[in-house]
Design a protein around this motif. Structure first.
Motif, PDB file in Angstrom:
ATOM      1  N   VAL A 180       2.969  13.051   9.821  1.00  9.52           N
ATOM      2  CA  VAL A 180       2.519  12.635   8.492  1.00  9.52           C
ATOM      3  C   VAL A 180       3.717  12.083   7.731  1.00  9.52           C
ATOM      4  O   VAL A 180       4.800  12.657   7.752  1.00  9.52           O
ATOM      5  CB  VAL A 180       1.912  13.820   7.693  1.00  9.52           C
ATOM      6  N   PHE A 181       3.535  10.963   7.099  1.00 10.26           N
ATOM      7  CA  PHE A 181       4.488  10.529   6.089  1.00 10.26           C
ATOM      8  C   PHE A 181       3.700   9.958   4.926  1.00 10.26           C
ATOM      9  O   PHE A 181       2.557   9.560   5.070  1.00 10.26           O
ATOM     10  CB  PHE A 181       5.489   9.498   6.630  1.00 10.26           C
ATOM     11  N   ARG A 182       4.301   9.948   3.764  1.00 11.25           N
ATOM     12  CA  ARG A 182       3.601   9.472   2.580  1.00 11.25           C
ATOM     13  C   ARG A 182       4.484   8.531   1.784  1.00 11.25           C
ATOM     14  O   ARG A 182       5.691   8.720   1.691  1.00 11.25           O
ATOM     15  CB  ARG A 182       3.169  10.646   1.696  1.00 11.25           C
ATOM     16  N   VAL A 183       3.842   7.536   1.227  1.00  9.78           N
ATOM     17  CA  VAL A 183       4.467   6.694   0.219  1.00  9.78           C
ATOM     18  C   VAL A 183       3.820   7.089  -1.098  1.00  9.78           C
ATOM     19  O   VAL A 183       2.607   6.972  -1.270  1.00  9.78           O
ATOM     20  CB  VAL A 183       4.257   5.203   0.509  1.00  9.78           C
ATOM     21  N   THR A 184       4.629   7.587  -2.010  1.00  6.16           N
ATOM     22  CA  THR A 184       4.110   8.258  -3.194  1.00  6.16           C
ATOM     23  C   THR A 184       4.530   7.533  -4.453  1.00  6.16           C
ATOM     24  O   THR A 184       5.680   7.115  -4.601  1.00  6.16           O
ATOM     25  CB  THR A 184       4.631   9.711  -3.250  1.00  6.16           C
ATOM     26  N   GLU A 185       3.565   7.399  -5.375  1.00  2.00           N
ATOM     27  CA  GLU A 185       3.879   6.961  -6.726  1.00  2.00           C
ATOM     28  C   GLU A 185       4.318   8.202  -7.491  1.00  2.00           C
ATOM     29  O   GLU A 185       3.524   9.123  -7.721  1.00  2.00           O
ATOM     30  CB  GLU A 185       2.648   6.344  -7.393  1.00  2.00           C
TER      31      GLU A 185
END
Length: 423
Positions: free
Chosen positions: A218-223
Motif C-alpha cells: 500500500v502507498f498513498r498520495v495524500t492531500e
C-alpha cells in the motif's frame, strides 16, 4: 519506454565521473576534477537499515545527507552518530552530538530558515537550532529540541512542508504520520488503516501532496490538511519516489521490480478543490533490468531494482541508484542519469552512468537545490568520500548562461536515441 540498453556504455574502470557537458557525462582522473564550492521481529537497527535511503546504512560511513534548500550548506550524518555541517562560506565545521542522537536515518533542513535541522533518530526527532554566525564547533545539546511520541520509533523519514510551517515524521511501526508544530512541540496524527506503518515520505514541491510509503503493498498520495485527506492506493510494496518540480508528476519504484512508474496529477477547482486527482493507473516509463554492455575493457552488467532516486529542481535530470545484485560482484550498484522533460509531455532520455573511484559503491544521492548552471549531483560513496558532479546545461524553462569556456574539449556529440513519451 526508456531502457538501459539505450544508455551509452559505462566509463572504464579507474575513471571517475566529473560532470556533464553538452548532454554527455565526462570522465577522467581525480586530478582533472573541476574546482567546485565543495570538494517484523526486526530490531530498530534492522528496520532503519531496511527502509533507509542509504544502500548500506548499517555498514557505510555516511548514513544520511541533506543539502540546505537555499544556501551552499549541507549536513552529513556519520556512522558514529555525529552530524557535521559544512558551509562553503565558512571554515568552521560544527559537529552535532546528543545523547538521543542514535541511528540517524534521515535529515531535513527547514525551508525559508537559515539554521534549523530536523534529524530522524531511533527514539525521537531532534530539531537542531544552529547559529549561522557562531564559530563553535560543538554546539550545546541544549540547542536541540526533542520531539517524541509514544509508539513512534524508530523514525525513518522526515519531510518539511515547502513553506516550513509543518514537519512530517514517519515510523515503520506506527500507522500514523505525525504532523509537528515544532514551536509548541505538539503533533497531530494522520491516521489510516491498512498497510502497516509508514516508511518513506516525500512532500511535493508545491506543498499540495505527500507520498507516504508503507512496509506492505500500500502507498498513498495524500492531500495533507489538518481536517481531511484523499488518497490513491497502490498494489505493490513501494521502495522510493520523487516529485516533479511543479508537483504534477510522481515517479516511484516498488520492491522486486526493476522498473520506474509514473503517476500524473491534475489540479481540481471548485467543489473538488483539495482532492488528489489525476491518472488512476501508473505507467511504466523506464526498464532497468540487467543489461550487458560490450566495452573495450570487457563485458559489464548493470541493472536491477531501484533503491533511491532524485529529481533535480529544474526537472531536467533524474538520478537513480540501481542496487544490482549484492551476491554478484559482477553486477554492483550503479547510478544511472536520465534527461527528463515534464512539459508539454513527459519524456525520458538516457544521459549516462556515474562512476566513482575503483571499488567505491554509491550509497546516497542528492541534487543541490539551486545550482545556477544546470544541476549539481552529490554522491556519498561507500568509501566515505562525498563527490559533487556538475551537469552543465541550459534549462528549457529558465535560460542560463553556459560556462564561458569548456573545462575540457568535447570529443563528440551525443547520439539522440528513442525515449519514453506520453504522445
Amino acid at each position: 519506454m526508456c531502457s538501459l540498453g539505450l544508455f551509452p556504455p559505462p566509463p572504464p574502470p579507474g575513471d571517475v565521473t566529473l560532470y556533464e557537458l553538452n548532454n554527455a557525462l565526462v570522465c577522467g582522473r581525480l586530478s582533472e576534477q573541476l574546482p567546485l564550492a565543495f570538494q517484523s521481529q526486526l530490531t530498530s537497527e534492522d528496520m532503519i537499515a531496511a527502509f533507509s535511503q542509504a544502500v548500506d546504512w548499517a555498514g557505510c560511513t555516511v548514513r544520511a545527507f541533506a543539502w540546505h534548500p537555499h544556501t551552499n550548506k549541507f549536513a552529513v550524518a556519520l556512522l558514529d552518530d555525529s552530524i557535521r555541517v559544512y558551509n562553503s562560506s565558512s571554515a568552521t565545521v560544527p559537529s552535532l552530538k546528543h545523547r538521543l542522537q542514535r541511528n540517524v536515518a534521515s535529515m531535513a533542513w527547514k525551508p525559508l530558515c537559515a539554521s534549523i535541522l530536523a534529524v530522524a533518530c531511533q527514539s525521537c526527532v531532534l530539531v537542531w537550532h544552529l547559529d549561522p554566525t557562531s564559530l563553535s564547533t560543538r554546539p550545546s545539546s541544549g540547542c536541540a529540541q526533542v520531539l517524541s511520541y509514544p509508539g513512534h520509533s524508530p523514525v525513518t523519514s522526515l519531510a518539511w512542508a515547502p513553506g516550513g510551517e509543518r514537519l512530517l515524521s514517519a515510523s515503520p511501526v506506527d500507522t500514523a504520520m505525525l504532523v509537528w508544530d515544532v514551536s509548541t512541540e505538539t503533533c497531530v496524527q494522520l491516521q489510516w488503516f491498512g498497510g502497516g506503518g509508514v516508511t518513506f515520505l516525500a512532500w511535493s514541491p508545491d506543498g499540495s501532496k505527500v507520498l507516504a510509503a508503507t512496509p506492505s503493498a500500500v502507498f498513498r498520495v495524500t492531500e495533507v490538511t489538518l481536517s481531511h485527506r484523499q488518497g490513491d492506493k497502490g498494489d505493490a510494496v513501494p521502495q522510493t519516489g520523487c516529485w516533479s518540480p511543479d508537483g504534477s508528476r510522481l515517479l516511484f519504484t516498488v520492491l522486486g521490480e526493476s522498473v520506474i512508474y509514473s503517476l500524473s496529477f491534475s489540479e481540481y477547482r471548485g467543489e473538488m478543490q483539495g482532492q488528489v486527482g489525476g491518472s488512476k493507473t501508473a505507467s511504466i516509463v523506464a526498464d532497468l533490468s540487467e543489461t550487458t554492455f560490450e566495452t573495450l575493457y570487457g563485458e559489464e552488467r548493470i541493472g536491477g531494482e531501484v533503491h533511491s532516486m532524485v529529481w533535480d529542481p529544474t526537472g531536467e535530470r533524474l538520478a537513480v541508484i540501481i542496487r544490482g545484485h549484492p551476491e554478484s560482484p559482477s553486477t554492483p550498484p550503479a547510478i544511472a542519469v536520465f534527461r527528463t522533460r515534464n512539459s508539454p509531455v513527459f519524456e525520458l532520455l538516457p544521459c549516462g552512468f556515474v562512476r566513482g573511484e575503483r571499488g567505491a559503491r554509491p550509497q546516497l544521492i542528492s541534487f543541490h537545490p539551486c545550482f545556477p548552471q544546470g544541476a549539481l549531483l552529490t554522491v556519498c560513496w561507500s568509501s566515505g568520500r562525498i563527490s559533487h558532479i556538475p551537469f552543465f546545461f541550459v534549462s528549457a524553462l529558465e535560460p542560463r548562461a553556459s560556462p564561458r569556456r569548456s573545462p575540457v574539449p568535447v570529443l563528440g556529440s551525443v547520439r539522440e536515441q528513442p525515449l519514453f513519451s506520453e504522445l
